[in-house]
Design an enzyme around this catalytic site. Structure first.
Site, PDB file in Angstrom:
ATOM      1  CB  THR A 202      -0.529  -0.159   1.206  1.00 38.89           C
ATOM      2  OG1 THR A 202      -2.398  -1.533   1.607  1.00 38.89           O
ATOM      3  CG2 THR A 202      -1.936   1.080   1.378  1.00 38.89           C
ATOM      4  NE  ARG A 230      -8.921  -7.787   1.519  1.00 35.06           N
ATOM      5  CZ  ARG A 230      -7.402  -7.130   1.503  1.00 35.06           C
ATOM      6  NH1 ARG A 230      -7.002  -6.677   0.484  1.00 35.06           N
ATOM      7  NH2 ARG A 230      -6.968  -6.889   2.493  1.00 35.06           N
ATOM      8  CB  VAL A 231     -12.942  -3.994   0.489  1.00 37.45           C
ATOM      9  CG1 VAL A 231     -12.381  -2.299   0.962  1.00 37.45           C
ATOM     10  CG2 VAL A 231     -14.006  -4.157  -0.778  1.00 37.45           C
ATOM     11  N   GLY A 232      -9.807  -4.508   1.517  1.00 37.84           N
ATOM     12  CA  GLY A 232      -9.523  -3.745   2.373  1.00 37.84           C
ATOM     13  C   GLY A 232      -9.542  -3.047   3.351  1.00 37.84           C
ATOM     14  CG  ASP A 233      -6.358  -1.205   5.955  1.00 36.23           C
ATOM     15  OD1 ASP A 233      -5.895  -2.193   5.170  1.00 36.23           O
ATOM     16  OD2 ASP A 233      -5.394   0.061   6.683  1.00 36.23           O
ATOM     17  CB  THR A 253       0.836   0.257   4.525  1.00 32.55           C
ATOM     18  OG1 THR A 253       1.663  -1.037   3.754  1.00 32.55           O
ATOM     19  CG2 THR A 253       1.866   0.430   5.392  1.00 32.55           C
ATOM     20  N   GLY A 254      -0.670  -3.105   5.657  1.00 37.71           N
ATOM     21  CA  GLY A 254      -0.005  -4.134   6.054  1.00 37.71           C
ATOM     22  C   GLY A 254      -1.746  -4.822   5.722  1.00 37.71           C
ATOM     23  N   GLY A 256      -4.989  -5.792   5.713  1.00 36.39           N
ATOM     24  CA  GLY A 256      -6.042  -4.630   6.042  1.00 36.39           C
ATOM     25  C   GLY A 256      -6.971  -5.157   6.538  1.00 36.39           C
TER      26      GLY A 256
END
Length: 339
Positions: A202, A230-233, A253-254, A256
């Site tokens: 990210t 899929r949706v992350g943070d 970043t990481g 999510g």
């Protein structure tokens, strides 16, 4: 015992909060810079043995280009929100980062990109999730913030909103790179043994302008071989992105899923605001919660006085800051200042 808990434990043992040469700034120091920008380009298993000198130079050059773009806005009196946008666009346009061109592939061999941006002046925000044809997702997020009554659009609706706003549209194949194709093949073939650096990535930025306004932006291609949809943070305000004047600005970043469950960005700013902690202290608490759940990653932060910080529980994080006195970039957990 499965491999995942062992890897998580090892990551915690190797975790490093970077020894960052922070620029000093006090209320009595009238010569202190009036603006500052800090960025990240992703965190993960980033060790000296994992990169060639040529690759390291390429990443440092990419960070420096992003810092230069954001600094150009700030040194000319521009706003923090314009600066974080300007800083992440070169990373979206650089195939070495997982944002824009060079975004990772989903399990179906396509690209779904996410981005968010937040203005600390009034906590206005915009985000897009799962866009597939927008060249620069951060511009779509900015358009959501500035030109709609909403905070987030997702999927086909986000793509159509970008089209209607006149943003540059590209075929999904524009985001392809051979490096990411190989990462997808590796993840699909050896999912259980894949290094985190192959799956995550990210980019983001935080800034303070000459008026003391804060802003944050985060943009990503997501996770290699993720399930489509899929949706992350990264597009979630309060998870990866948050900015509030007088408090702090955060970009994360990481992994999510864990950052969403902890609400990392908002947790950090709330601890600064309500508990009186420094941004670094608050970030460490939030990332300790992430680690306890099994996740890793990092954050780039800036407080109301313009002091930047970088906190991560992975082996490395691409990162840097710039102000009127100079700049600094780093990759590894033990990196010293770059002259």
């Amino acid at each position: 015992m499965t491999l995942k808990p062992l890897l998580a434990a090892a990551a915690l043992l190797l975790a490093a909060c970077a020894s960052v040469p922070m620029p000093a700034q006090t209320s009595a120091d009238t010569s202190a810079p009036q603006w500052r920008l800090a960025i990240h380009g992703g965190a993960g298993v980033i060790t000296r043995g994992s990169m060639t000198p040529e690759q390291e130079a390429e990443f440092r050059a990419g960070l420096e280009a992003a810092l230069a773009a954001g600094a150009e806005v700030l040194r000319n009196g521009g706003s923090a929100v314009d600066a974080v946008q300007a800083a992440v666009i070169p990373m979206e346009d650089n195939p070495i980062f997982n944002a824009g061109v060079g975004a990772v592939f989903t399990a179906e061999g396509r690209h779904e990109l996410d981005a968010s941006i937040m203005d600390g002046r009034d906590r206005n925000a915009g985000a897009v999730a799962g866009v597939t044809i927008v060249k620069n997702p951060i511009l779509a997020a900015r358009a959501v913030m500035d030109k709609s009554e909403h905070v987030m659009f997702a999927g086909a609706g986000a793509d159509m909103f970008a089209v209607h706003q006149g943003l540059e549209i590209v075929p999904n194949s524009y985001f392809d790179t051979e490096r990411r194709r190989k990462s997808l093949d590796r993840v699909l073939d050896e999912m259980a043994r894949t290094e985190a650096a192959d799956r995550h990535g990210t980019v983001g930025a935080v800034a303070i302008d000459i008026h003391g306004n804060l802003a944050a932006a985060t943009t990503t291609g997501g996770m290699t071989a993720k399930t489509p949809g899929r949706v992350g943070d990264s597009p979630l305000i309060g998870a990866a992105t948050y900015a509030e004047n007088g408090v702090c600005a955060v970009s994360a970043t990481g992994h999510g899923e864990y950052f969403i469950r902890v609400g990392v960005a908002k947790t950090i700013c709330d601890r600064v605001k309500l508990a009186g902690e420094s941004v670094g202290e608050a970030a460490q608490v939030a990332l300790d919660e992430v680690a306890a759940l099994g996740g890793d990653g990092g954050v780039v932060l800036i407080d109301a006085q313009g002091r930047p910080d970088f906190v991560f529980n992975s082996e490395g994080m691409y990162r840097g800051w710039i102000d009127a006195t100079g700049s600094w970039t780093a990759i590894y957990g033990d990196d010293e200042a770059v002259e």
